[in-house]
Design a protein around this motif. Structure first.
Motif, PDB file in Angstrom:
ATOM      1  N   ILE A   1       8.531  -0.758  -3.175  1.00  0.00           N
ATOM      2  CA  ILE A   1       8.332   0.231  -2.115  1.00  0.00           C
ATOM      3  C   ILE A   1       6.862   0.624  -2.103  1.00  0.00           C
ATOM      4  CG2 ILE A   1       8.996   2.482  -1.196  1.00  0.00           C
ATOM      5  CD1 ILE A   1      11.236   0.433  -1.144  1.00  0.00           C
ATOM      6  N   ASP A   2       6.180   0.325  -0.995  1.00  0.00           N
ATOM      7  CA  ASP A   2       4.736   0.530  -0.862  1.00  0.00           C
ATOM      8  C   ASP A   2       4.381   1.919  -0.318  1.00  0.00           C
ATOM      9  OD1 ASP A   2       4.067  -1.980  -1.773  1.00  0.00           O
ATOM     10  OD2 ASP A   2       3.682  -2.832   0.212  1.00  0.00           O
ATOM     11  N   ASP A   3       3.074   2.183  -0.331  1.00  0.00           N
ATOM     12  CA  ASP A   3       2.436   3.297   0.401  1.00  0.00           C
ATOM     13  C   ASP A   3       2.771   4.695  -0.109  1.00  0.00           C
ATOM     14  OD1 ASP A   3       1.354   1.323   1.912  1.00  0.00           O
ATOM     15  OD2 ASP A   3       2.349   1.842   3.791  1.00  0.00           O
TER      16      ASP A   3
ATOM     17  N   GLU B   1       8.324  12.241   0.879  1.00  0.00           N
ATOM     18  CA  GLU B   1       8.766  10.842   0.865  1.00  0.00           C
ATOM     19  C   GLU B   1       9.101  10.390  -0.561  1.00  0.00           C
ATOM     20  OE1 GLU B   1       6.529   8.757   4.695  1.00  0.00           O
ATOM     21  OE2 GLU B   1       5.739   8.489   2.669  1.00  0.00           O
TER      22      GLU B   1
ATOM     23  N   HIS C   1      -1.226   0.049  -5.537  1.00  0.00           N
ATOM     24  CA  HIS C   1      -1.227  -0.554  -4.197  1.00  0.00           C
ATOM     25  C   HIS C   1      -2.679  -0.641  -3.753  1.00  0.00           C
ATOM     26  CE1 HIS C   1       0.626  -2.080  -0.712  1.00  0.00           C
ATOM     27  NE2 HIS C   1       0.666  -0.984   0.026  1.00  0.00           N
TER      28      HIS C   1
ATOM     29  N   HIS D   1      -2.641  -3.822  -0.470  1.00  0.00           N
ATOM     30  CA  HIS D   1      -2.350  -3.011   0.714  1.00  0.00           C
ATOM     31  C   HIS D   1      -3.203  -3.567   1.844  1.00  0.00           C
ATOM     32  CE1 HIS D   1      -1.594   0.396   3.285  1.00  0.00           C
ATOM     33  NE2 HIS D   1      -2.884   0.691   3.339  1.00  0.00           N
TER      34      HIS D   1
ATOM     35  N   ARG E   1      11.449  -0.698  12.332  1.00  0.00           N
ATOM     36  CA  ARG E   1      12.051   0.480  11.717  1.00  0.00           C
ATOM     37  C   ARG E   1      13.335   0.913  12.415  1.00  0.00           C
ATOM     38  NH1 ARG E   1       8.070   5.392  10.421  1.00  0.00           N
ATOM     39  NH2 ARG E   1      10.147   6.315  10.176  1.00  0.00           N
TER      40      ARG E   1
ATOM     41  N   HIS F   1       9.077   0.289   2.665  1.00  0.00           N
ATOM     42  CA  HIS F   1       8.299   1.524   2.666  1.00  0.00           C
ATOM     43  C   HIS F   1       9.254   2.718   2.605  1.00  0.00           C
ATOM     44  CE1 HIS F   1       5.812  -1.630   4.473  1.00  0.00           C
ATOM     45  NE2 HIS F   1       4.777  -0.975   3.961  1.00  0.00           N
TER      46      HIS F   1
ATOM     47  N   HIS G   1      10.407   4.876   4.377  1.00  0.00           N
ATOM     48  CA  HIS G   1      10.885   5.419   5.645  1.00  0.00           C
ATOM     49  C   HIS G   1      12.333   5.898   5.482  1.00  0.00           C
ATOM     50  CE1 HIS G   1       7.296   3.663   7.196  1.00  0.00           C
ATOM     51  NE2 HIS G   1       7.753   2.421   7.268  1.00  0.00           N
TER      52      HIS G   1
ATOM     53  N   THR H   1      14.757   3.016   5.854  1.00  0.00           N
ATOM     54  CA  THR H   1      14.761   2.098   4.716  1.00  0.00           C
ATOM     55  C   THR H   1      15.558   2.674   3.557  1.00  0.00           C
ATOM     56  OG1 THR H   1      12.561   1.329   5.382  1.00  0.00           O
ATOM     57  CG2 THR H   1      13.303   0.738   3.172  1.00  0.00           C
TER      58      THR H   1
END
Length: 404
Positions: free
Chosen positions: A194-196, A203, A242, A287, A346, A373, A375, A378
């Motif tokens: 899971i990025d970002d 989040e 990342h 990234h 998404r 990500h 979200h 997700t």
């Protein structure tokens, strides 16, 4: 001309003779009453002035020495309360550096990992003992406790001294997840990155509700990069840096990134500064980086640094022209690459479709790595579909289990 007290009395007597006797006595009585009234008010006025002089004076902020002394007491108390089974760590938070001045300590973050019982549940007695000892230290130093946002398995609160935050406490319950490597030796394996992460606290907290062995990739130099990395590690997730790299479009996605044309010293300094803000990172993935990962020279500068820090590399494959995984293997760095992006689109339906594809790739190829990500869509799909993959004969593992 200055008059003495005798001259004043003589002048007052002369002037008083000009007044009728009744008026003179009335004036004298009124004057005497006013003097007595002022005399009665004097203690009150004096007291008010003293209160203002002490109470209205602004309290001096806690010094670095005071903050550190209290932090040491809190750390020792937490360790002793857990009977030697409590893992306690500390990280300092500094104010932005001003030109010509040294670093100024804002507060200390104290991370306390609550031990688990033999059955894999949090040790409630140890938790309560830690809370009690911390409260005692806070009482001694007149610290005010302020609750912060929490998430499952995680409790946070701040201590304030004279109105200033001096310590942030993180009570963390680790995931009761055993290493899947042994059980996965003869089964298809799937790793999900899971990025970002690093900027949005909400989040990260939502992601921490997904109690599965995920690999979390944290962007450097963001407001919550270090805090989220530390909490993720103590919760039992795997942490990656990342690493921002230049994209083909030439636009900087992050203020600090690796890009073509950087000299070896600039690459080394930039990378070291990034890594410092993401504690417990065991690997790196890019990234953006469609331009950066296709630059043979830049990858040749980067990969020896990963080898030096004993880090692995996951190529996010943001371009088909990437040379990153090849450069990593040439430099002796363990590496792998992405198979599936989960959430380019998404929507729940699209993400479900990509998740099914990742599981299919794992079963057909023996292993697969998917990137998503944090979200809401997700996280919803992961919460719903992760419990099913074991029944499909696929084991969820960390990214480090797939590198070679």
């Amino acid at each position: 001309m200055r008059r003495g007290s005798n001259g004043f009395r003589q002048n007052f007597a002369r002037e008083s003779q000009l007044l009728p006797r009744g008026i003179f006595h009335a004036s004298l009585e009124a004057f005497t009453a006013k003097v007595k009234s002022v005399a009665r008010l004097f203690p009150f006025v004096l007291g008010l002035a003293l209160i203002c002089a002490t109470g209205c004076k602004k309290s001096s902020p806690p010094t670095t020495a005071q903050i550190r002394a209290i932090t040491r007491e809190l750390v020792i108390a937490a360790r002793s309360a857990g009977g030697g089974r409590t893992d306690v760590g500390m990280r300092s938070e500094f104010a932005p550096r001003q030109s010509g001045k040294g670093q100024s300590l804002v507060a200390d973050h104290i991370y306390i990992t609550i031990p688990l019982t033999g059955s894999g549940v949090p040790d409630r007695a140890a938790h309560d003992a830690i809370e009690k000892k911390l409260a005692r230290i806070a009482e001694i130093h007149h610290l005010q406790r302020i609750a912060r946002s929490a998430s499952p398995g995680m409790e946070r609160f701040d201590y304030l001294l004279r109105g200033q935050r001096t310590q942030s406490i993180h009570l963390i319950v680790p995931l009761a997840v055993a290493s899947a490597v042994q059980s996965a030796l003869h089964r298809p394996r799937l790793a999900i990155v899971i990025d970002d992460l690093g900027n949005n606290r909400a989040e990260a907290d939502a992601l921490f509700r997904v109690s599965y062995p995920l690999t979390l990739s944290v962007l450097p130099h963001l407001s919550n990069s270090a805090e989220i990395s530390e909490e993720a590690h103590r919760r039992g997730y795997e942490v990656l840096l990342h690493l921002p790299m230049a994209s083909t479009g030439g636009e900087k996605d992050e203020p600090i990134e690796l890009h073509s044309g950087m000299g070896s010293s600039a690459v080394a300094q930039t990378f070291a500064a990034m890594l410092e803000t993401v504690p417990y990172a065991v690997g790196v993935n890019n990234h953006e980086g469609s331009r950066g990962t296709s630059d043979t020279k830049l990858m040749g500068e980067l990969m020896p640094l990963l080898r030096e820090h004993k880090l692995f590399f996951v190529d996010s494959r943001t371009t088909a022209a990437t040379v990153a995984e090849t450069a990593a293997h040439s430099a002796g760095v363990p590496a792998t690459s992405r198979n599936v992006f989960l959430d380019d689109e998404r929507s729940v339906a699209a993400i479900q479709k990509q998740f099914v594809r990742a599981v299919r790739d794992a079963r057909e190829k023996g292993s697969a790595l998917a990137i998503g990500h944090p979200h809401p869509e997700t996280l919803q799909v992961l919460s719903e579909m992760l419990p099913e993959i074991e029944r499909q004969g696929v084991t969820l593992v960390f990214a480090s289990d797939l590198v070679r």
